[in-house]
Enzyme design. Structure first.
Site, PDB file in Angstrom:
ATOM      1  CE  LYS A  50       4.809  -9.826  17.919  1.00 18.16           C
ATOM      2  NZ  LYS A  50       5.179  -8.993  16.731  1.00 18.16           N
ATOM      3  CD  GLU A  69       5.119  -9.238  12.382  1.00 18.07           C
ATOM      4  OE1 GLU A  69       4.720 -10.284  11.837  1.00 18.07           O
ATOM      5  OE2 GLU A  69       4.831  -8.911  13.545  1.00 18.07           O
ATOM      6  N   GLY A  85      -5.191  -7.929  18.274  1.00 14.55           N
ATOM      7  CA  GLY A  85      -4.949  -8.242  16.871  1.00 14.55           C
ATOM      8  C   GLY A  85      -6.120  -8.985  16.269  1.00 14.55           C
ATOM      9  N   GLY A  86      -5.833  -9.780  15.241  1.00 14.56           N
ATOM     10  CA  GLY A  86      -6.876 -10.486  14.525  1.00 14.56           C
ATOM     11  C   GLY A  86      -7.369 -11.727  15.231  1.00 14.56           C
ATOM     12  N   GLY A  94      -5.340 -14.424  17.539  1.00 15.91           N
ATOM     13  CA  GLY A  94      -5.754 -14.454  18.934  1.00 15.91           C
ATOM     14  C   GLY A  94      -6.097 -15.844  19.424  1.00 15.91           C
ATOM     15  CD  GLU A 126      -9.606  -4.730  20.765  1.00 12.02           C
ATOM     16  OE1 GLU A 126     -10.066  -5.357  19.791  1.00 12.02           O
ATOM     17  OE2 GLU A 126      -9.124  -3.597  20.701  1.00 12.02           O
ATOM     18  CB  CYS A 177     -10.309  -2.927  16.491  1.00 13.71           C
ATOM     19  SG  CYS A 177     -10.143  -1.777  17.873  1.00 13.71           S
ATOM     20  CD  GLU A 186     -11.589  -6.430  12.369  1.00 15.55           C
ATOM     21  OE1 GLU A 186     -11.701  -5.469  13.146  1.00 15.55           O
ATOM     22  OE2 GLU A 186     -10.978  -7.468  12.672  1.00 15.55           O
TER      23      GLU A 186
END
Length: 495
Positions: A178, A181, A231-232, A236, A253, A292, A389
């Site tokens: 996936k 989007e 991702g964030g 996560g 990650e 990241c 972040e």
């Protein structure tokens, strides 16, 4: 346009979403629509998982000899080489990065496929375990984990997909990917290359759609054996919670807040000063800071601070923004209106907290989601912009006076993905690198990675590793096979 909408592949067949829903893909340079993709949902996801399950349980790929799996990965690498310009340009437009960055991403994806092809080909047939008895043959082998759900981010959509897809296939798994989007197009293209290379139907499936529907369903699905998410932090943790009920393997990650520590001795010569400045710019502003591992925290020795920050700010103001495919452009836009607003909020918060603006801090005139590379001086750990972040072109500056203070500042984060130390003192470099609690530490450099070396972080930067031998091991289960060559009664029970 109708062909572009069929971005879901299930069991080797491209199709639209079962609901007929679509999503506009926005060009971040001008905020206009430039593509339309299928907006998959739970039903599409269930179909894709079922196809992957059938391909793994009854299909040929998990039982394909290692040499043939490796050969397919190399064919994919050759196709990526063939389509480098086309895919690089698509990545540039979809994610807003420069064309050169898009090309480099394609090269890195190619290298990942080649690396994992070589890795599986060079393995032995298992680890023999000495049982202390000649009548016992004991070996530990590694088998594919099964059906893998691969959920990738918007900043490096093609690269991050390859870090998951290449080892998953090398190990013999089937998967459902996936993509984000926001930036799904190059992952769709990669699935097409896998099919062109001859991957059996059902081994690779893709569902384009939202994280809170497709991603959430993949994480909780009982027929998924592993979920790998990049991702964030907030997303996560949701993935981990959803996966817990079925006790599936999880790899996460989740980003970082990465320190770039500069000692004054690194800048004792004009060449050293120029290099450290140049690398600090690269660390913070490549891909508009949407990385990241971005070196978004500059931690500079106090006597060097004013000279260093003044030159850094001067060069930051000269960075040329624009469409990534235009000549001379050095930095593209942020990926979305949401990311632009988030960046603006962080900068406003920092200035309210007492940070001093040395460069940037504003949108340029014109359309799109551009934000000027920003340098914030006189920052400290109380500030939200230093702790969280940003994922935008924002560099904060902190200072230190001693080596111990530098290490303390660099480790004062809930993340631990990457960091760097700049010094001309080899002993200091080794000491500081050894004390930094980060998954990757660069000495007198920033950002390079090797497919042969593990990538991942400490703390809230995630669980597990990608790349390297450990990156392959994430997609395998260890099995101990114990064979008694001379069986006889045990007589444990008297009978």
């Amino acid at each position: 346009m109708s062909a572009a909408q069929q971005t879901i592949q299930v069991g080797g067949e491209w199709r639209p979403a079962l609901s007929g829903a679509t999503r506009d893909i926005i060009d971040p340079v001008d905020a206009g629509v430039f593509a339309v993709v299928s907006e998959g949902g739970v039903a599409d996801t269930d179909d894709a998982v079922a196809a992957a399950r059938a391909a793994f349980d009854d299909g040929v790929w998990p039982r394909t000899p290692v040499a043939e799996r490796a050969a397919l990965l190399r064919r994919v690498a050759a196709l990526l080489e063939r389509d480098r310009e086309k895919i690089g340009a698509l990545e540039s437009r979809d994610a807003g990065k420069t064309l050169e960055e898009g090309r480099v991403d394609v090269d890195c994806v190619r290298d990942a496929f080649v690396y994992f092809a070589d890795l599986v080909m060079n393995e032995s047939g298992g680890r023999v375990v000495d049982a202390g008895n000649d009548a016992i043959h004991s070996v530990v082998v590694h088998e594919p984990v099964g059906v893998c759900a691969l959920i990738t981010p918007w900043n490096y959509p093609l690269l991050q997909a390859s870090w998951k897809i290449a080892p998953a296939l090398a190990a013999g798994n089937a998967f459902v990917v996936k993509p984000s989007e926001i930036t799904p197009l190059t992952t769709v293209a990669l699935i097409g290359l896998l099919m062109e290379a001859g991957l059996p139907q059902g081994a690779a499936n893709i569902v384009t759609g939202a994280g809170d529907t497709v991603g959430a369903r993949l994480a909780e699905h009982p027929d998924v054996d592993l979920v790998s998410f990049t991702g964030g932090l907030a997303s996560g943790t949701k993935v981990a919670r959803a996966a817990a009920d079925t006790v599936k393997k999880v790899a996460l990650e989740l980003g970082g807040k990465n320190p770039n520590v500069v000692f004054a001795d690194a800048c004792a010569t004009d060449e050293g000063f120029d290099t450290a400045i140049d690398q600090a710019l690269n660390a913070a502003f490549i891909h508009s800071g949407q990385v990241c591992s971005a070196g978004s925290r500059l931690i500079v020795e106090e006597p060097l601070r004013e000279r260093f920050v003044a030159e850094l700010a001067r060069r930051a103001e000269r960075i040329r923004l624009g469409r990534g495919t235009d000549p001379g452009v050095e930095c593209g836009p942020l990926v979305s209106a949401r990311q632009l607003a988030r960046t603006e909020d962080f900068v406003a918060s920092a200035l309210a907290d007492g940070a001093v603006l040395r460069a940037g801090g504003e949108r340029p005139d014109g359309p799109g989601y551009f934000y000027r590379p920003t340098v914030l001086d006189r920052c400290d750990r109380r500030m939200r912009v230093v702790r969280e972040e940003v994922f935008g072109p924002v560099l904060t500056v902190e200072t230190f006076r001693t080596e111990d203070e530098a290490v303390t500042l660099a480790n004062d984060t809930e993340y631990g993905l990457a960091g760097a130390v700049w010094t001309a003192d080899a002993g200091r470099a080794r000491r500081v690198a050894g004390r930094l609690r980060h998954g990757t530490v660069w000495i007198n450099d920033f950002h390079p990675y090797l497919p042969q070396a593990e990538w991942g972080g400490f703390g809230k930067s995630g669980i597990g590793r990608e790349l390297g031998p450990t990156g392959l091991a994430e997609y395998r289960e260890a099995k101990h096979i114990y064979q008694n060559l001379a069986p006889r009664p045990v007589r444990w029970f008297a009978g």
